[in-house]
Write an enzyme that holds these catalytic residues in place. Sequence first.
Site, PDB file in Angstrom:
ATOM      1  NE  ARG A   1      -4.325  -1.343   0.127  1.00 50.60           N
ATOM      2  CZ  ARG A   1      -4.507  -2.419  -0.629  1.00 50.60           C
ATOM      3  NH1 ARG A   1      -3.529  -2.814  -1.439  1.00 50.60           N
ATOM      4  NH2 ARG A   1      -5.640  -3.092  -0.579  1.00 50.60           N
TER       5      ARG A   1
ATOM      6  CD  GLU B   1      -3.308   3.146  -6.010  1.00 49.24           C
ATOM      7  OE1 GLU B   1      -4.103   2.278  -6.406  1.00 49.24           O
ATOM      8  OE2 GLU B   1      -2.280   2.883  -5.355  1.00 49.24           O
TER       9      GLU B   1
ATOM     10  CG  HIS C   1      -3.070  -0.853  -7.092  1.00 47.72           C
ATOM     11  ND1 HIS C   1      -3.363  -0.131  -5.960  1.00 47.72           N
ATOM     12  CD2 HIS C   1      -3.090  -2.153  -6.700  1.00 47.72           C
ATOM     13  CE1 HIS C   1      -3.569  -0.942  -4.945  1.00 47.72           C
ATOM     14  NE2 HIS C   1      -3.405  -2.187  -5.370  1.00 47.72           N
TER      15      HIS C   1
END
Length: 320
Positions: A239, A268, A286
Amino acid sequence: MTGHVYVTRLLTDDGMAAVAALGLPVVVGQEEPPTTAELLRDAAGAVAIVSTLTDRVDAAVLDAAGAGLQVVANVAVGYDNVDVAAARARGVAVTNTPGVLDGATADLTMGLVLAAARRIAEGDRFLRTGTPWVWGPRMLVGLDLSAGATLGIVGYGRIGRAVARRARAFDLRVLATPTRAELDPAERAAVEFRELPELLAASDVVTLHCPLTPQTHHLVDDAALARMQPTALLVNTARGGVVDTDALVRALTEGRLGGAALDVFEDEPHVDPRLLALPQVVLTPHLGSAGARTRSAMCGLAVDNVAAVLAGRPPLNPVA
Protein backbone atom coordinates in the site's frame (compact mmCIF):
# COMPACT_ATOMS: atom_id res chain seq x y z
CA MET A 1 -35.42 -10.89 1.21
CA THR A 2 -35.84 -7.20 0.42
CA GLY A 3 -33.02 -4.93 -0.62
CA HIS A 4 -30.44 -4.96 -3.37
CA VAL A 5 -26.79 -5.81 -3.89
CA TYR A 6 -24.70 -2.72 -4.54
CA VAL A 7 -21.63 -3.39 -6.68
CA THR A 8 -19.56 -0.21 -6.56
CA ARG A 9 -17.45 -0.94 -9.67
CA LEU A 10 -18.11 -3.12 -12.68
CA LEU A 11 -16.62 -6.55 -11.94
CA THR A 12 -15.25 -9.11 -14.37
CA ASP A 13 -17.80 -10.90 -16.58
CA ASP A 14 -17.66 -14.00 -14.34
CA GLY A 15 -18.08 -11.83 -11.27
CA MET A 16 -21.11 -10.03 -12.66
CA ALA A 17 -22.66 -13.38 -13.63
CA ALA A 18 -22.17 -14.56 -10.04
CA VAL A 19 -23.87 -11.42 -8.74
CA ALA A 20 -26.83 -11.99 -11.06
CA ALA A 21 -27.09 -15.58 -9.81
CA LEU A 22 -27.79 -14.28 -6.30
CA GLY A 23 -31.31 -13.55 -7.53
CA LEU A 24 -31.54 -10.09 -5.99
CA PRO A 25 -31.88 -6.65 -7.55
CA VAL A 26 -28.46 -5.24 -8.40
CA VAL A 27 -27.18 -1.68 -8.53
CA VAL A 28 -23.89 -1.48 -10.40
CA GLY A 29 -21.44 1.38 -10.59
CA GLN A 30 -19.28 2.10 -13.59
CA GLU A 31 -15.61 1.42 -14.30
CA GLU A 32 -14.70 4.74 -12.69
CA PRO A 33 -14.76 5.05 -8.87
CA PRO A 34 -18.04 6.36 -7.46
CA THR A 35 -18.14 9.74 -5.80
CA THR A 36 -19.09 10.01 -2.15
CA ALA A 37 -22.56 11.17 -3.17
CA GLU A 38 -22.96 8.16 -5.47
CA LEU A 39 -21.81 5.77 -2.74
CA LEU A 40 -24.37 7.18 -0.32
CA ARG A 41 -27.14 7.14 -2.91
CA ASP A 42 -26.58 3.65 -4.28
CA ALA A 43 -25.88 2.03 -0.91
CA ALA A 44 -29.30 3.10 0.41
CA GLY A 45 -31.36 -0.01 1.09
CA ALA A 46 -28.59 -2.47 0.17
CA VAL A 47 -28.32 -5.86 1.87
CA ALA A 48 -24.77 -6.29 0.54
CA ILE A 49 -22.05 -4.01 -0.78
CA VAL A 50 -19.32 -5.36 -3.06
CA SER A 51 -16.60 -2.72 -2.77
CA THR A 52 -13.15 -2.13 -4.17
CA LEU A 53 -10.06 -0.68 -2.52
CA THR A 54 -10.77 2.79 -3.95
CA ASP A 55 -14.18 3.01 -2.23
CA ARG A 56 -14.28 4.51 1.25
CA VAL A 57 -16.97 2.52 3.06
CA ASP A 58 -17.26 4.52 6.27
CA ALA A 59 -19.94 4.99 8.91
CA ALA A 60 -21.87 7.37 6.66
CA VAL A 61 -22.10 4.77 3.89
CA LEU A 62 -23.04 2.05 6.36
CA ASP A 63 -25.78 4.25 7.81
CA ALA A 64 -27.00 5.16 4.34
CA ALA A 65 -27.42 1.46 3.58
CA GLY A 66 -29.53 1.04 6.68
CA ALA A 67 -30.30 -1.75 9.10
CA GLY A 68 -30.76 -4.31 6.34
CA LEU A 69 -27.09 -4.28 5.35
CA GLN A 70 -25.47 -7.61 6.18
CA VAL A 71 -22.09 -7.69 4.48
CA VAL A 72 -19.40 -5.54 2.85
CA ALA A 73 -17.34 -7.75 0.54
CA ASN A 74 -14.11 -6.00 -0.42
CA VAL A 75 -12.52 -7.10 -3.70
CA ALA A 76 -8.99 -6.91 -2.29
CA VAL A 77 -6.78 -8.44 0.35
CA GLY A 78 -6.35 -5.15 2.16
CA TYR A 79 -9.41 -3.54 3.73
CA ASP A 80 -8.10 -0.23 5.03
CA ASN A 81 -10.78 1.46 2.88
CA VAL A 82 -13.52 -0.03 5.11
CA ASP A 83 -14.30 1.24 8.60
CA VAL A 84 -14.24 -2.21 10.16
CA ALA A 85 -15.02 -0.98 13.66
CA ALA A 86 -18.10 0.89 12.44
CA ALA A 87 -19.24 -2.21 10.54
CA ARG A 88 -18.73 -4.41 13.57
CA ALA A 89 -20.75 -2.01 15.71
CA ARG A 90 -23.64 -2.31 13.25
CA GLY A 91 -23.46 -6.09 13.00
CA VAL A 92 -22.20 -5.97 9.40
CA ALA A 93 -19.69 -8.59 8.26
CA VAL A 94 -16.63 -7.40 6.33
CA THR A 95 -14.81 -9.82 4.04
CA ASN A 96 -11.77 -9.73 1.78
CA THR A 97 -10.21 -11.89 -0.94
CA PRO A 98 -6.97 -13.40 0.40
CA GLY A 99 -4.99 -16.16 -1.25
CA VAL A 100 -6.24 -15.88 -4.82
CA LEU A 101 -3.93 -13.01 -5.76
CA ASP A 102 -0.74 -14.13 -4.03
CA GLY A 103 0.92 -15.53 -7.15
CA ALA A 104 -0.01 -12.63 -9.42
CA THR A 105 1.26 -10.04 -6.95
CA ALA A 106 4.47 -11.99 -6.38
CA ASP A 107 4.97 -12.21 -10.14
CA LEU A 108 4.63 -8.44 -10.51
CA THR A 109 6.94 -7.90 -7.56
CA MET A 110 9.69 -9.92 -9.25
CA GLY A 111 9.02 -8.05 -12.48
CA LEU A 112 9.54 -4.75 -10.68
CA VAL A 113 12.66 -6.07 -8.93
CA LEU A 114 14.10 -7.04 -12.31
CA ALA A 115 13.02 -3.80 -13.96
CA ALA A 116 14.69 -1.69 -11.29
CA ALA A 117 17.79 -3.85 -10.89
CA ARG A 118 18.52 -4.22 -14.61
CA ARG A 119 17.23 -0.74 -15.52
CA ILE A 120 14.76 -2.15 -18.03
CA ALA A 121 12.39 0.81 -18.01
CA GLU A 122 15.32 3.22 -18.38
CA GLY A 123 16.57 1.26 -21.37
CA ASP A 124 13.14 1.27 -22.96
CA ARG A 125 12.77 5.03 -22.51
CA PHE A 126 16.30 5.57 -23.85
CA LEU A 127 15.56 3.76 -27.09
CA ARG A 128 12.23 5.51 -27.56
CA THR A 129 13.99 8.88 -27.57
CA GLY A 130 15.81 7.85 -30.75
CA THR A 131 19.18 8.73 -29.25
CA PRO A 132 22.06 7.24 -31.32
CA TRP A 133 23.87 4.57 -29.36
CA VAL A 134 26.56 1.92 -29.51
CA TRP A 135 26.96 -0.85 -26.96
CA GLY A 136 29.66 -0.15 -24.35
CA PRO A 137 30.93 -1.84 -21.18
CA ARG A 138 29.60 0.94 -18.93
CA MET A 139 26.20 1.38 -20.56
CA LEU A 140 23.18 1.17 -18.23
CA VAL A 141 24.95 -1.15 -15.81
CA GLY A 142 22.66 -2.38 -13.05
CA LEU A 143 22.48 -4.82 -10.16
CA ASP A 144 23.30 -8.49 -10.83
CA LEU A 145 20.60 -10.27 -8.85
CA SER A 146 22.09 -13.71 -9.34
CA ALA A 147 25.63 -12.66 -8.39
CA GLY A 148 25.10 -12.75 -4.63
CA ALA A 149 22.47 -10.02 -4.15
CA THR A 150 20.27 -9.97 -1.05
CA LEU A 151 16.51 -9.46 -1.11
CA GLY A 152 14.84 -8.19 2.06
CA ILE A 153 11.13 -8.99 2.41
CA VAL A 154 9.17 -6.80 4.83
CA GLY A 155 6.01 -8.72 5.67
CA TYR A 156 6.42 -12.48 5.37
CA GLY A 157 2.80 -13.46 4.86
CA ARG A 158 1.35 -15.31 1.88
CA ILE A 159 2.56 -12.83 -0.74
CA GLY A 160 5.95 -12.33 0.89
CA ARG A 161 6.48 -16.09 0.96
CA ALA A 162 5.46 -16.36 -2.70
CA VAL A 163 8.04 -13.70 -3.54
CA ALA A 164 10.68 -15.64 -1.61
CA ARG A 165 9.99 -18.78 -3.64
CA ARG A 166 10.50 -16.85 -6.87
CA ALA A 167 13.57 -15.06 -5.53
CA ARG A 168 15.33 -18.32 -4.77
CA ALA A 169 15.11 -19.22 -8.46
CA PHE A 170 17.30 -16.15 -9.08
CA ASP A 171 19.84 -17.35 -6.49
CA LEU A 172 19.03 -14.42 -4.25
CA ARG A 173 19.84 -14.54 -0.59
CA VAL A 174 16.50 -13.94 1.14
CA LEU A 175 16.00 -12.04 4.39
CA ALA A 176 12.58 -11.46 5.93
CA THR A 177 11.09 -9.77 8.94
CA PRO A 178 9.88 -12.17 11.65
CA THR A 179 6.57 -13.89 11.04
CA ARG A 180 3.93 -15.79 12.99
CA ALA A 181 3.08 -17.89 9.93
CA GLU A 182 3.57 -21.61 10.18
CA LEU A 183 6.51 -22.58 8.00
CA ASP A 184 7.69 -26.05 7.13
CA PRO A 185 11.35 -26.82 7.95
CA ALA A 186 12.53 -26.44 4.35
CA GLU A 187 10.86 -23.05 3.96
CA ARG A 188 12.22 -21.80 7.27
CA ALA A 189 15.74 -22.96 6.38
CA ALA A 190 15.63 -21.05 3.08
CA VAL A 191 15.16 -17.62 4.66
CA GLU A 192 17.05 -15.64 7.28
CA PHE A 193 14.87 -13.68 9.68
CA ARG A 194 16.03 -10.22 10.71
CA GLU A 195 14.45 -7.34 12.58
CA LEU A 196 13.59 -4.45 10.27
CA PRO A 197 16.61 -2.20 10.94
CA GLU A 198 19.07 -5.02 10.27
CA LEU A 199 17.16 -6.17 7.20
CA LEU A 200 17.19 -2.67 5.70
CA ALA A 201 20.94 -2.34 6.21
CA ALA A 202 21.78 -5.74 4.75
CA SER A 203 19.56 -5.80 1.65
CA ASP A 204 20.36 -4.82 -1.93
CA VAL A 205 16.63 -4.80 -2.66
CA VAL A 206 13.86 -4.25 -0.10
CA THR A 207 10.33 -5.27 -1.07
CA LEU A 208 7.25 -4.39 1.00
CA HIS A 209 4.39 -6.81 1.64
CA CYS A 210 2.86 -5.63 4.91
CA PRO A 211 -0.72 -4.35 5.33
CA LEU A 212 -1.39 -0.66 5.85
CA THR A 213 -2.24 -0.12 9.51
CA PRO A 214 -1.62 2.74 11.94
CA GLN A 215 1.58 0.90 12.92
CA THR A 216 2.86 0.52 9.34
CA HIS A 217 1.86 3.96 8.05
CA HIS A 218 5.12 5.57 6.86
CA LEU A 219 7.05 2.54 8.06
CA VAL A 220 9.61 3.49 5.43
CA ASP A 221 10.48 7.02 6.49
CA ASP A 222 13.65 9.12 6.62
CA ALA A 223 15.13 6.99 9.40
CA ALA A 224 14.39 3.72 7.62
CA LEU A 225 15.79 4.97 4.32
CA ALA A 226 18.93 6.19 6.08
CA ARG A 227 19.59 2.60 7.16
CA MET A 228 19.52 1.34 3.58
CA GLN A 229 22.58 1.12 1.37
CA PRO A 230 22.98 4.07 -1.04
CA THR A 231 22.83 1.64 -3.97
CA ALA A 232 19.80 -0.25 -2.66
CA LEU A 233 16.43 -0.47 -4.39
CA LEU A 234 12.98 -0.16 -2.80
CA VAL A 235 9.97 -2.04 -4.23
CA ASN A 236 6.40 -1.47 -3.02
CA THR A 237 3.43 -3.57 -4.10
CA ALA A 238 1.69 -3.35 -0.69
CA ARG A 239 0.00 0.00 0.00
CA GLY A 240 1.28 3.46 -0.83
CA GLY A 241 0.95 4.75 2.71
CA VAL A 242 3.60 2.33 3.97
CA VAL A 243 6.17 4.66 2.35
CA ASP A 244 6.65 8.34 3.19
CA THR A 245 6.76 9.78 -0.32
CA ASP A 246 8.53 12.97 0.76
CA ALA A 247 11.25 10.95 2.46
CA LEU A 248 11.62 8.67 -0.57
CA VAL A 249 11.94 11.60 -2.97
CA ARG A 250 14.58 13.18 -0.74
CA ALA A 251 16.61 9.98 -0.59
CA LEU A 252 16.46 9.48 -4.36
CA THR A 253 17.25 13.07 -5.34
CA GLU A 254 20.12 13.28 -2.85
CA GLY A 255 21.66 10.03 -4.08
CA ARG A 256 21.07 8.17 -0.79
CA LEU A 257 19.07 5.42 -2.52
CA GLY A 258 19.76 3.67 -5.79
CA GLY A 259 16.21 3.49 -7.12
CA ALA A 260 12.63 2.42 -6.52
CA ALA A 261 9.83 0.50 -8.20
CA LEU A 262 6.32 1.41 -7.07
CA ASP A 263 2.97 -0.14 -7.91
CA VAL A 264 1.06 1.76 -5.21
CA PHE A 265 0.98 5.38 -4.09
CA GLU A 266 0.03 7.44 -1.05
CA ASP A 267 -2.64 9.52 -2.77
CA GLU A 268 -3.64 6.98 -5.39
CA PRO A 269 -4.61 7.45 -8.17
CA HIS A 270 -2.57 10.65 -7.95
CA VAL A 271 1.13 10.02 -8.52
CA ASP A 272 3.52 12.57 -7.08
CA PRO A 273 5.03 14.43 -10.09
CA ARG A 274 8.43 14.36 -8.41
CA LEU A 275 8.44 10.58 -8.82
CA LEU A 276 7.54 10.89 -12.49
CA ALA A 277 10.60 13.05 -13.04
CA LEU A 278 13.10 10.56 -11.57
CA PRO A 279 14.67 8.22 -14.16
CA GLN A 280 15.68 5.63 -11.56
CA VAL A 281 12.05 5.03 -10.53
CA VAL A 282 9.80 2.42 -12.18
CA LEU A 283 6.07 3.12 -11.85
CA THR A 284 3.02 0.94 -12.55
CA PRO A 285 -0.69 1.68 -11.87
CA HIS A 286 -1.55 -0.83 -9.11
CA LEU A 287 -1.15 -3.90 -11.32
CA GLY A 288 -0.38 -6.38 -8.54
CA SER A 289 -3.49 -8.50 -9.06
CA ALA A 290 -4.01 -7.59 -12.72
CA GLY A 291 -3.96 -11.09 -14.17
CA ALA A 292 -7.14 -12.17 -15.95
CA ARG A 293 -7.64 -15.34 -13.93
CA THR A 294 -6.67 -13.62 -10.70
CA ARG A 295 -9.09 -10.72 -11.09
CA SER A 296 -11.87 -13.16 -11.99
CA ALA A 297 -11.09 -15.25 -8.91
CA MET A 298 -11.08 -12.15 -6.67
CA CYS A 299 -14.49 -11.02 -7.90
CA GLY A 300 -15.87 -14.53 -7.59
CA LEU A 301 -14.62 -14.93 -4.04
CA ALA A 302 -16.14 -11.60 -3.01
CA VAL A 303 -19.52 -12.67 -4.37
CA ASP A 304 -19.17 -16.09 -2.70
CA ASN A 305 -18.77 -14.26 0.60
CA VAL A 306 -21.94 -12.29 -0.09
CA ALA A 307 -23.83 -15.48 -0.94
CA ALA A 308 -22.71 -17.16 2.26
CA VAL A 309 -23.71 -14.29 4.54
CA LEU A 310 -27.07 -13.71 2.84
CA ALA A 311 -27.82 -17.43 3.19
CA GLY A 312 -27.18 -17.22 6.94
CA ARG A 313 -23.83 -19.00 6.78
CA PRO A 314 -20.51 -17.71 8.15
CA PRO A 315 -18.50 -15.66 5.66
CA LEU A 316 -15.67 -17.46 3.90
CA ASN A 317 -13.09 -14.73 4.54
CA PRO A 318 -14.18 -12.61 7.50
CA VAL A 319 -12.16 -9.65 8.71
CA ALA A 320 -14.91 -8.46 11.08
